[in-house]
Design an enzyme around this catalytic site. Structure first.
Site, PDB file in Angstrom:
ATOM      1  CE  LYS A  41      -4.060   1.057  -6.441  1.00 42.03           C
ATOM      2  NZ  LYS A  41      -2.787   0.398  -6.678  1.00 42.03           N
ATOM      3  NE  ARG A 139      -0.885  -7.032  -7.225  1.00 39.48           N
ATOM      4  CZ  ARG A 139      -0.972  -5.768  -6.810  1.00 39.48           C
ATOM      5  NH1 ARG A 139      -1.704  -5.454  -5.750  1.00 39.48           N
ATOM      6  NH2 ARG A 139      -0.321  -4.809  -7.443  1.00 39.48           N
ATOM      7  CG  HIS A 168       3.356  -3.508  -7.360  1.00 38.64           C
ATOM      8  ND1 HIS A 168       3.389  -2.128  -7.365  1.00 38.64           N
ATOM      9  CD2 HIS A 168       2.519  -3.856  -6.359  1.00 38.64           C
ATOM     10  CE1 HIS A 168       2.595  -1.665  -6.402  1.00 38.64           C
ATOM     11  NE2 HIS A 168       2.063  -2.683  -5.769  1.00 38.64           N
ATOM     12  NE  ARG A 223       3.404   1.080 -10.832  1.00 36.67           N
ATOM     13  CZ  ARG A 223       4.343   0.132 -10.899  1.00 36.67           C
ATOM     14  NH1 ARG A 223       5.145   0.067 -11.948  1.00 36.67           N
ATOM     15  NH2 ARG A 223       4.470  -0.753  -9.937  1.00 36.67           N
ATOM     16  CE1 TYR A 267     -29.154  -0.440  17.649  1.00 32.53           C
ATOM     17  CE2 TYR A 267     -27.394   0.581  16.378  1.00 32.53           C
ATOM     18  CZ  TYR A 267     -28.726   0.247  16.527  1.00 32.53           C
ATOM     19  OH  TYR A 267     -29.631   0.596  15.558  1.00 32.53           O
ATOM     20  CB  CYS A 314     -25.374   3.683  14.902  1.00 32.03           C
ATOM     21  SG  CYS A 314     -25.611   3.902  16.671  1.00 32.03           S
ATOM     22  CG  ASP A 316     -27.477   5.514   9.159  1.00 31.59           C
ATOM     23  OD1 ASP A 316     -26.824   5.160   8.164  1.00 31.59           O
ATOM     24  OD2 ASP A 316     -28.514   4.951   9.545  1.00 31.59           O
TER      25      ASP A 316
HETATM   26  C1  LIG Z   1      -1.728   0.891  -6.294  1.00 33.06           C
HETATM   27  C2  LIG Z   1      -0.529   0.727  -7.112  1.00 33.06           C
HETATM   28  C3  LIG Z   1       0.525   1.640  -7.012  1.00 33.06           C
HETATM   29  C4  LIG Z   1       0.559   2.752  -5.994  1.00 33.06           C
HETATM   30  O1  LIG Z   1       0.896   2.270  -4.718  1.00 33.06           O
HETATM   31  P1  LIG Z   1       1.166   3.282  -3.525  1.00 33.06           P
HETATM   32  O2  LIG Z   1       1.642   2.418  -2.444  1.00 33.06           O
HETATM   33  O3  LIG Z   1      -0.128   3.939  -3.204  1.00 33.06           O
HETATM   34  O4  LIG Z   1       2.168   4.262  -3.994  1.00 33.06           O
HETATM   35  C5  LIG Z   1       1.581   1.496  -7.892  1.00 33.06           C
HETATM   36  N1  LIG Z   1       1.601   0.488  -8.787  1.00 33.06           N
HETATM   37  C6  LIG Z   1       0.623  -0.428  -8.893  1.00 33.06           C
HETATM   38  C7  LIG Z   1       0.721  -1.512  -9.893  1.00 33.06           C
HETATM   39  C8  LIG Z   1      -0.472  -0.350  -8.047  1.00 33.06           C
HETATM   40  O5  LIG Z   1      -1.447  -1.254  -8.147  1.00 33.06           O
END
Ligand SMILES: *Cc1c(COP(=O)(O)O)cnc(C)c1O
Length: 374
Positions: A41, A139, A168, A223, A267, A314, A316
């Site tokens: 993502k 969440r 999660h 994950r 700046y 800045c 750029d």
């Molecule tokens: C982003 C995400 C992860 C990965 O998290 P990390 O901390 O980068 O390992 C795993 N599961 C879900 C649902 C996420 O949204």
């Protein structure tokens, strides 16, 4: 050094794919028989969605994880055919496209499940789903108390193929955190039930923090995002020897001059030269995601030596004080990564910005070309 790098922007991100694959090897070694889902993502945490996904698929990951339809669709357009799970909640108007792209959906409520089922029945389609249980992050996800009834509904509804159940962590980036252990227990309890009706269901929970610090968390699949990209969620290395960052941010000096003593720079004139100094200009700014909070704090590497950014960054460009040293137009500048024996750590960049590594990585935007090295 950069003659082979000619872009429309004299700054670029270099990605070390060899190290990326090494990181994946190490993650795999530590997660045993578990399947590996690579979260890609947010443009693969800034590393470039499609190139990272293609490398990961060729390496052999089992799953890719995205946040939304758009990211999944881009992967399908790039010809990626392995399973892709969408972590984000379902939006009703996107259901047709989610299914058309063969994305696996997160079911986080009975209501959303019914929306999907209604569409599936209308068009006579099947949908692969993962049930999300909220064990404490608050969440998205079904509460543990109602998890089994939603799972029963999913199992009974013929349009669903229930491939996974997941949760999660909210605090797995802290080693030995009591709440993380509580979440694990709550999830373990649910999956024992879930496996009775569906023995092949993939239970998954472990993010990078859990892989590092909670290795006994339930895992038919893991994950880890951040860890695969080479960083430790809390900075504690925890036995993953060989994991290393794969991203460098580089540019070249665009302008070099001597500024006399007692002159203000950039700046707001927030920096005053303490002596006659060589001030060089680097063509990167907050318009690239190189944050303004780094003004008068961060350092960059030129000719193997660290020099301070002086004055406000800045949109750029920014300025660097090279003191009495030589530094000329065309010299390579390393903003993140290694040059000679010196290194600029992304961890330090994040600290200067009072944020986490994740946010800095995702902040590097599309103006910076990505270059991939095998
Ligand atoms: C982003 C995400 C992860 C990965 O998290 P990390 O901390 O980068 O390992 C795993 N599961 C879900 C649902 C996420 O949204």
């Amino acid at each position: 050094m950069k003659s082979d790098l000619v872009f429309g922007h004299p700054a670029w991100i270099e990605i070390d794919l060899k190290q990326f694959k090494k990181n994946l090897d190490i993650v795999k070694k530590h997660s045993g028989k578990a399947k590996l889902c690579l979260p890609v993502k947010a443009n693969a945490y800034g590393h470039g969605l499609v190139a990272i996904a293609q490398t990961a698929v060729a390496w052999g990951v089992d799953y890719l994880g995205v946040s939304c339809l758009q990211e999944g669709a881009l992967l399908r357009q790039a010809g990626i055919t392995i399973p892709i799970i969408v972590f984000g909640a379902i939006h009703q108007e996107q259901i047709p496209e989610l299914l058309a792209n063969d994305l696996e959906l997160t079911i986080a409520s009975g209501y959303k499940a019914e929306l999907v089922a209604n569409y599936c029945k209308q068009v006579n389609k099947q949908c692969k789903v993962h049930l999300e249980i909220d064990t404490g992050m608050c969440r998205t996800g079904v509460r543990p108390e109602t998890g089994m009834s939603v799972l029963d509904y999913l199992n009974e509804e013929p349009c669903f193929e229930v491939v996974g159940i997941y949760s999660h962590f909210a605090t797995a980036d802290n080693p030995k955190d009591a709440f993380a252990l509580e979440q694990m227990r709550a999830f373990q309890h649910i999956i024992e039930h879930a496996k009775k009706s569906n023995p092949s269901i993939i239970a998954h929970m472990a993010n990078s923090g859990a892989l590092c610090y909670y290795q006994n968390s339930p895992m038919d699949m893991v994950r880890p995002g951040l860890l695969a990209y080479g960083y430790f969620p809390s900075g504690v290395e925890s036995g993953y020897e060989g994991i290393a960052p794969i991203l460098s941010l580089k540019s070249t000096i665009a302008y070099s001059k001597i500024v006399p003593k007692n002159r203000g720079i950039s700046y707001g004139l927030t920096y005053t030269t303490p002596a006659d100094s060589r001030i060089v200009t680097v063509p990167v700014g907050y318009g690239d995601g190189y944050r303004r909070a780094l003004s008068n704090k961060a350092k960059v590497l030129i000719r193997g030596k660290a020099y301070p950014i002086v004055g406000n960054i800045c949109m750029d460009q920014f300025m660097v004080n090279a003191g009495n040293d030589e530094a000329f137009v065309g010299d390579e500048v390393v903003l993140v990564g290694q040059q000679g024996n010196e290194k600029i750590f992304l961890e330090d960049v994040a600290k200067f910005c009072d944020t986490i590594i994740y946010e800095i990585l995702c902040g590097f935007n599309s103006r910076l070309p990505r270059v991939y090295k095998e």
